[in-house]
Design a protein around this motif. Structure first.
Motif, PDB file in Angstrom:
ATOM      1  N   SER A  88       0.813  -1.221   0.000  1.00 46.13           N
ATOM      2  CA  SER A  88       0.000   0.000   0.000  1.00 46.13           C
ATOM      3  C   SER A  88       0.845   1.271   0.000  1.00 46.13           C
ATOM      4  O   SER A  88       0.357   2.346  -0.351  1.00 46.13           O
ATOM      5  CB  SER A  88      -0.937   0.016   1.216  1.00 46.13           C
ATOM      6  N   ASN A  89       2.111   1.159   0.361  1.00 43.79           N
ATOM      7  CA  ASN A  89       2.960   2.345   0.406  1.00 43.79           C
ATOM      8  C   ASN A  89       3.479   2.765  -0.965  1.00 43.79           C
ATOM      9  O   ASN A  89       4.168   3.776  -1.087  1.00 43.79           O
ATOM     10  CB  ASN A  89       4.130   2.120   1.369  1.00 43.79           C
ATOM     11  N   ASN A  90       3.148   2.002  -1.997  1.00 41.81           N
ATOM     12  CA  ASN A  90       3.515   2.417  -3.357  1.00 41.81           C
ATOM     13  C   ASN A  90       2.546   3.445  -3.924  1.00 41.81           C
ATOM     14  O   ASN A  90       2.791   4.013  -4.980  1.00 41.81           O
ATOM     15  CB  ASN A  90       3.551   1.192  -4.284  1.00 41.81           C
ATOM     16  N   PHE A  91       1.449   3.691  -3.203  1.00 41.86           N
ATOM     17  CA  PHE A  91       0.419   4.607  -3.697  1.00 41.86           C
ATOM     18  C   PHE A  91       0.849   6.053  -3.539  1.00 41.86           C
ATOM     19  O   PHE A  91       1.494   6.439  -2.563  1.00 41.86           O
ATOM     20  CB  PHE A  91      -0.882   4.377  -2.930  1.00 41.86           C
ATOM     21  N   GLY A  92       0.469   6.884  -4.511  1.00 38.77           N
ATOM     22  CA  GLY A  92       0.733   8.313  -4.426  1.00 38.77           C
ATOM     23  C   GLY A  92       0.184   9.033  -5.638  1.00 38.77           C
ATOM     24  O   GLY A  92       0.351   8.574  -6.765  1.00 38.77           O
ATOM     25  N   THR A  93      -0.490  10.170  -5.405  1.00 40.65           N
ATOM     26  CA  THR A  93      -1.076  10.925  -6.514  1.00 40.65           C
ATOM     27  C   THR A  93      -0.542  12.346  -6.594  1.00 40.65           C
ATOM     28  O   THR A  93      -0.854  13.067  -7.533  1.00 40.65           O
ATOM     29  CB  THR A  93      -2.609  11.005  -6.366  1.00 40.65           C
ATOM     30  N   ARG A  94       0.239  12.759  -5.619  1.00 39.14           N
ATOM     31  CA  ARG A  94       0.701  14.147  -5.581  1.00 39.14           C
ATOM     32  C   ARG A  94       2.168  14.218  -5.984  1.00 39.14           C
ATOM     33  O   ARG A  94       2.584  13.662  -6.984  1.00 39.14           O
ATOM     34  CB  ARG A  94       0.455  14.743  -4.189  1.00 39.14           C
ATOM     35  N   LEU A  95       2.980  14.899  -5.187  1.00 34.68           N
ATOM     36  CA  LEU A  95       4.383  15.097  -5.547  1.00 34.68           C
ATOM     37  C   LEU A  95       5.179  13.804  -5.510  1.00 34.68           C
ATOM     38  O   LEU A  95       6.148  13.651  -6.251  1.00 34.68           O
ATOM     39  CB  LEU A  95       5.022  16.127  -4.608  1.00 34.68           C
ATOM     40  N   LYS A  96       4.781  12.892  -4.643  1.00 33.53           N
ATOM     41  CA  LYS A  96       5.544  11.654  -4.479  1.00 33.53           C
ATOM     42  C   LYS A  96       4.635  10.559  -3.948  1.00 33.53           C
ATOM     43  O   LYS A  96       3.544  10.826  -3.444  1.00 33.53           O
ATOM     44  CB  LYS A  96       6.720  11.884  -3.524  1.00 33.53           C
ATOM     45  N   SER A  97       5.108   9.318  -4.044  1.00 36.97           N
ATOM     46  CA  SER A  97       4.379   8.201  -3.454  1.00 36.97           C
ATOM     47  C   SER A  97       4.687   8.137  -1.960  1.00 36.97           C
ATOM     48  O   SER A  97       5.612   8.794  -1.468  1.00 36.97           O
ATOM     49  CB  SER A  97       4.793   6.886  -4.115  1.00 36.97           C
ATOM     50  N   LYS A  98       3.933   7.321  -1.242  1.00 36.06           N
ATOM     51  CA  LYS A  98       4.206   7.161   0.186  1.00 36.06           C
ATOM     52  C   LYS A  98       5.573   6.526   0.404  1.00 36.06           C
ATOM     53  O   LYS A  98       6.273   6.844   1.381  1.00 36.06           O
ATOM     54  CB  LYS A  98       3.098   6.330   0.840  1.00 36.06           C
ATOM     55  N   LYS A  99       5.994   5.655  -0.500  1.00 35.75           N
ATOM     56  CA  LYS A  99       7.318   5.041  -0.388  1.00 35.75           C
ATOM     57  C   LYS A  99       8.418   6.086  -0.562  1.00 35.75           C
ATOM     58  O   LYS A  99       9.424   6.072   0.162  1.00 35.75           O
ATOM     59  CB  LYS A  99       7.482   3.936  -1.429  1.00 35.75           C
ATOM     60  N   GLU A 100       8.238   7.006  -1.507  1.00 38.20           N
ATOM     61  CA  GLU A 100       9.224   8.077  -1.709  1.00 38.20           C
ATOM     62  C   GLU A 100       9.247   9.021  -0.510  1.00 38.20           C
ATOM     63  O   GLU A 100      10.310   9.508  -0.111  1.00 38.20           O
ATOM     64  CB  GLU A 100       8.902   8.838  -2.990  1.00 38.20           C
ATOM     65  N   LEU A 101       8.069   9.284   0.056  1.00 37.32           N
ATOM     66  CA  LEU A 101       7.998  10.101   1.269  1.00 37.32           C
ATOM     67  C   LEU A 101       8.718   9.399   2.414  1.00 37.32           C
ATOM     68  O   LEU A 101       9.456  10.027   3.181  1.00 37.32           O
ATOM     69  CB  LEU A 101       6.540  10.357   1.638  1.00 37.32           C
ATOM     70  N   MET A 102       8.517   8.090   2.528  1.00 31.64           N
ATOM     71  CA  MET A 102       9.203   7.309   3.557  1.00 31.64           C
ATOM     72  C   MET A 102      10.714   7.442   3.434  1.00 31.64           C
ATOM     73  O   MET A 102      11.427   7.595   4.438  1.00 31.64           O
ATOM     74  CB  MET A 102       8.800   5.837   3.467  1.00 31.64           C
ATOM     75  N   LEU A 103      11.215   7.398   2.207  1.00 31.77           N
ATOM     76  CA  LEU A 103      12.655   7.524   1.968  1.00 31.77           C
ATOM     77  C   LEU A 103      13.168   8.866   2.463  1.00 31.77           C
ATOM     78  O   LEU A 103      14.203   8.934   3.134  1.00 31.77           O
ATOM     79  CB  LEU A 103      12.947   7.348   0.478  1.00 31.77           C
TER      80      LEU A 103
END
Length: 290
Positions: A88-103
């Motif tokens: 589920s952390n691969n989801f994202g519609t804005r500037l980044k996905s949740k995985k990218e935010l996690m990074l």
């Protein structure tokens, strides 16, 4: 990802987050996450206002005047990142996905720990513990954790946070700071595991979310992919009843999550993929500093 491309991405993350760390969290990290252990430093003459419970009776008897023990804080800490790398952390519609935010969030916390001379370790978890990285000091170790987070391919896609929390509790014996970074979409009960871990360690929850998760858009009949279960579902977003039910379930799940953090005594912040996560992190740090 090729080695050259990987190194470039890690370098970009380091430059961006290292600057933000210095700018935003210059003193907040140290004051927000103090060492909890106290070690004996010296004795001094008793002065009015000193805690009588700190009187050293052996020294007092020897010199026939009151002395008190002075303790100082154990500053060195170990910081752990429990990272939910489920589907589920691969989801994202804005500037980044949740995985990218996690990074990015992991990088900010890792470089904050490095700047404060603390150790940093990580646990990658889904419904299984996928990888454990023991804590060490230094920039090179922090960069290694980020490289692993970029490249790592989990064997599982579902979420069961209590598995990662129990592993952390069993393997880490010394009191540590632990950031649990997840969207907390977990059908399993992780309250007990979180509460028990918080008795010994300083647990902090960082919830990742995308604004599009709050409500369904009216797009008619659409195909949606469940990244955790690996199935495709058709959803009639044109139905107001479907949209209202979705919003109601989302709000109920968030209230339940809030209650879990409150009852377990765990501080938390909600971080959005819109890119405003620094403000929320800073707010959390300042609140803990008071």
């Amino acid at each position: 990802m090729e080695t050259k491309e990987l190194l470039k991405k890690v370098k970009e993350i380091e430059l961006k987050t290292r600057g933000l760390t210095k700018q935003v969290f210059s003193g907040e990290y140290h004051s927000a996450f103090k060492g909890r252990g106290m070690t004996f430093s010296e004795v001094k003459n008793y002065q009015f206002g000193d805690d009588v419970r700190s009187i050293d009776w052996n020294v007092t008897a020897r010199f026939n005047e009151p002395f008190v023990k002075v303790f100082e804080e154990e500053r060195e800490l170990s910081v752990f990142l429990v990272l939910d790398i489920s589907g589920s952390n691969n989801f994202g519609t804005r500037l980044k996905s949740k995985k990218e935010l996690m990074l990015e969030v992991a990088a900010v916390l890792a470089f904050s720990a490095v700047a404060n001379n603390d150790k940093i370790g990580a646990i990658f978890t889904t419904d299984q513990v996928e990888k454990y990285i023991p804590p060490k000091k230094g920039r090179s170790h922090a960069l290694m954790i980020l490289r692993e987070l970029i490249l790592f391919k989990p064997k599982h896609t579902r979420t069961q946070l209590d598995i990662g929390l129990k592993f952390f509790r069993n393997i880490v014996k010394k009191r540590s700071i632990c950031f649990v970074i997840s969207d907390f979409y977990d059908e399993n009960d992780f309250y007990d595991a979180l509460k028990i871990a918080n008795r010994k360690h300083d647990m902090v929850a960082l919830r990742l979310y995308d604004p599009a998760e709050k409500e369904l858009p009216n797009l008619g009949l659409i195909k949606m992919f469940d990244a955790e279960q690996g199935v495709v579902k058709w959803v009639n977003t044109g139905s107001k009843k479907v949209r209202d039910n979705y919003t109601e379930q989302y709000e109920e799940s968030q209230q339940k999550l809030h209650d879990i953090f409150r009852r377990s005594g765990v501080d938390y912040a909600s971080l959005s993929t819109e890119g405003k996560y620094l403000m929320e992190l800073n707010k959390l740090f300042l609140t803990r500093s008071r």
